[in-house]
Write an enzyme that holds these catalytic residues in place. Structure first.
Site, PDB file in Angstrom:
ATOM      1  N   GLU A 122      29.192  63.308  67.160  1.00  0.00           N
ATOM      2  CA  GLU A 122      30.150  63.218  66.051  1.00  0.00           C
ATOM      3  C   GLU A 122      31.542  63.515  66.624  1.00  0.00           C
ATOM      4  OE1 GLU A 122      31.028  66.160  62.210  1.00  0.00           O
ATOM      5  OE2 GLU A 122      29.592  66.739  63.751  1.00  0.00           O
TER       6      GLU A 122
ATOM      7  N   ASP B  82      28.452  78.733  78.354  1.00  0.00           N
ATOM      8  CA  ASP B  82      29.630  78.292  79.121  1.00  0.00           C
ATOM      9  C   ASP B  82      30.860  78.476  78.234  1.00  0.00           C
ATOM     10  OD1 ASP B  82      31.197  77.242  81.113  1.00  0.00           O
ATOM     11  OD2 ASP B  82      30.504  75.181  80.911  1.00  0.00           O
TER      12      ASP B  82
HETATM   13  P1  ADP Z   1      33.019  67.712  79.910  1.00  0.00           P
HETATM   14  O1  ADP Z   1      31.539  67.779  79.707  1.00  0.00           O
HETATM   15  O2  ADP Z   1      33.436  66.509  80.714  1.00  0.00           O
HETATM   16  O3  ADP Z   1      33.646  69.000  80.412  1.00  0.00           O
HETATM   17  P2  ADP Z   1      33.816  68.361  77.179  1.00  0.00           P
HETATM   18  O4  ADP Z   1      32.583  68.375  76.364  1.00  0.00           O
HETATM   19  O5  ADP Z   1      34.355  69.695  77.593  1.00  0.00           O
HETATM   20  O6  ADP Z   1      33.650  67.410  78.457  1.00  0.00           O
HETATM   21  O7  ADP Z   1      34.917  67.533  76.382  1.00  0.00           O
HETATM   22  C1  ADP Z   1      36.194  67.245  76.937  1.00  0.00           C
HETATM   23  C2  ADP Z   1      37.273  67.428  75.884  1.00  0.00           C
HETATM   24  O8  ADP Z   1      37.052  66.502  74.823  1.00  0.00           O
HETATM   25  C3  ADP Z   1      37.233  68.794  75.227  1.00  0.00           C
HETATM   26  O9  ADP Z   1      38.062  69.699  75.876  1.00  0.00           O
HETATM   27  C4  ADP Z   1      37.678  68.526  73.819  1.00  0.00           C
HETATM   28  O10 ADP Z   1      39.085  68.616  73.733  1.00  0.00           O
HETATM   29  C5  ADP Z   1      37.270  67.097  73.545  1.00  0.00           C
HETATM   30  N1  ADP Z   1      36.013  67.014  72.762  1.00  0.00           N
HETATM   31  C6  ADP Z   1      34.778  67.422  73.143  1.00  0.00           C
HETATM   32  N2  ADP Z   1      33.870  67.153  72.204  1.00  0.00           N
HETATM   33  C7  ADP Z   1      34.536  66.563  71.194  1.00  0.00           C
HETATM   34  C8  ADP Z   1      34.148  66.040  69.905  1.00  0.00           C
HETATM   35  N3  ADP Z   1      32.879  66.059  69.520  1.00  0.00           N
HETATM   36  N4  ADP Z   1      35.107  65.507  69.120  1.00  0.00           N
HETATM   37  C9  ADP Z   1      36.394  65.473  69.527  1.00  0.00           C
HETATM   38  N5  ADP Z   1      36.824  65.931  70.712  1.00  0.00           N
HETATM   39  C10 ADP Z   1      35.918  66.484  71.540  1.00  0.00           C
END
Ligand code: ADP
Length: 293
Positions: free
Chosen positions: A93, A197
């Site tokens: 989502e 984490d």
């Molecule tokens: P990675 O696994 O590459 O570290 P993340 O899960 O930390 O990636 O996501 C990278 C960035 O994307 C996050 O810092 C956040 O700002 C944004 N993000 C992550 N999940 C969502 C989401 N479900 N909806 C909107 N933005 C998101």
């Protein structure tokens, strides 16, 4: 990019039609490429990586489900994950983020304490996952000290030995593992559901001011490890800590154990990002050993 294939998977998973309006490459992820997939009535957040990393996304998918089940801190709802030629994908989502404030920080503290009250009679999880892109072993055991020594510190130290980090780091690591029980003489950790984490980059706030956590490395373990990580790189306010302490006070020995817990993440950073973290790892080990002796 095969967005049509992914949009079909979304339709199957949700049971609703989905027509792509636009795709945007997002910046910010440490490990994966991230995209915003806008549809006519809904948007999704997509992570892509090499096809052989599918198990990393499967673990993130079930980790988000496990956190969601607690109905405590909001997490992005996982929709579907799988492989398309050359890529593994994870669809979540999409959440529009807003700004943190005192209320959202307090809520995060209260809800994290509630999430931690979800417990198991063992330490570990039902499957391995990843921390960054490093494998994280979660074999279930009833002894926390064995778990922390073998599956967290020694695991990282073995990876480091293979990369040539031998000598003092390994020697001090072994000493730490054998002397660590001294930090637990008056403290018996309970086994809480952990984010695993919990640094500032994995926490946000939605448009309604509700805290959101994502990118977990879930397992059941000492809740102090999550708190310690919030302190490692900062970004959490005093309102957050006060609310957590009010909801479920920490043991008075937390301050002496938090370096032991954060050492795991610094060893992992040394493994992932190299030499820049060596001095920090060594000085953390020296600090813990000096507190024990
Ligand atoms: P990675 O696994 O590459 O570290 P993340 O899960 O930390 O990636 O996501 C990278 C960035 O994307 C996050 O810092 C956040 O700002 C944004 N993000 C992550 N999940 C969502 C989401 N479900 N909806 C909107 N933005 C998101």
């Amino acid at each position: 990019m095969r967005w049509q294939t992914i949009s079909k998977k979304i339709e199957v998973a949700t049971g609703q039609s989905f027509n792509i309006v636009s795709t945007h490459l997002l910046s910010g992820g440490d490990i994966n490429s991230a995209f915003l997939l806008r549809g006519d009535n809904k948007s999704y957040f997509i992570k892509l990586n090499n096809a052989d990393l599918i198990t990393m996304f499967e673990a993130e998918f079930v980790g988000l489900q496990e956190l969601a089940k607690t109905q405590t801190i909001r997490v992005p709802k996982p929709v579907v994950c799988g492989q398309i030629p050359e890529h593994a994908y994870l669809v979540l989502e999409h959440i529009d983020f807003g700004s943190k404030n005192k209320t959202s920080e307090r809520l995060l503290g209260e809800q994290l304490a509630l999430m931690h009250s979800q417990q198991q009679p063992y330490f570990g999880w039902h499957r391995p996952n990843t921390i960054g892109s490093t494998l994280q072993s979660n074999i279930q055991t009833t002894d926390w000290l064995t778990f922390w020594c073998e599956q967290r510190l020694a695991f990282q130290l073995q990876l480091l030995a293979k990369k040539g980090y031998t000598g003092k780091l390994q020697f001090d690591g072994e000493r730490l593992c054998s002397d660590m029980p001294a930090l637990f003489t008056h403290y018996q950790p309970q086994s809480s559901l952990l984010h695993g984490d919990l640094w500032g980059g994995n926490v946000a706030v939605d448009q309604q001011g509700r805290p959101v956590i994502f990118d977990p490395a879930c397992y059941y373990g000492d809740r102090e490890t999550d708190l310690a990580m919030t302190e490692l790189f900062g970004g959490f306010s005093q309102d957050f800590y006060d609310a957590y302490q009010t909801a479920w006070p920490l043991d008075s020995g937390y301050g002496t154990r938090k370096t032991l817990y954060n050492l795991y993440h610094i060893l992992n950073h040394l493994n992932l990002f190299g030499n820049g973290y060596l001095r920090q790892a060594e000085s953390m080990m020296a600090l813990i050993l000096s507190e024990i002796h």
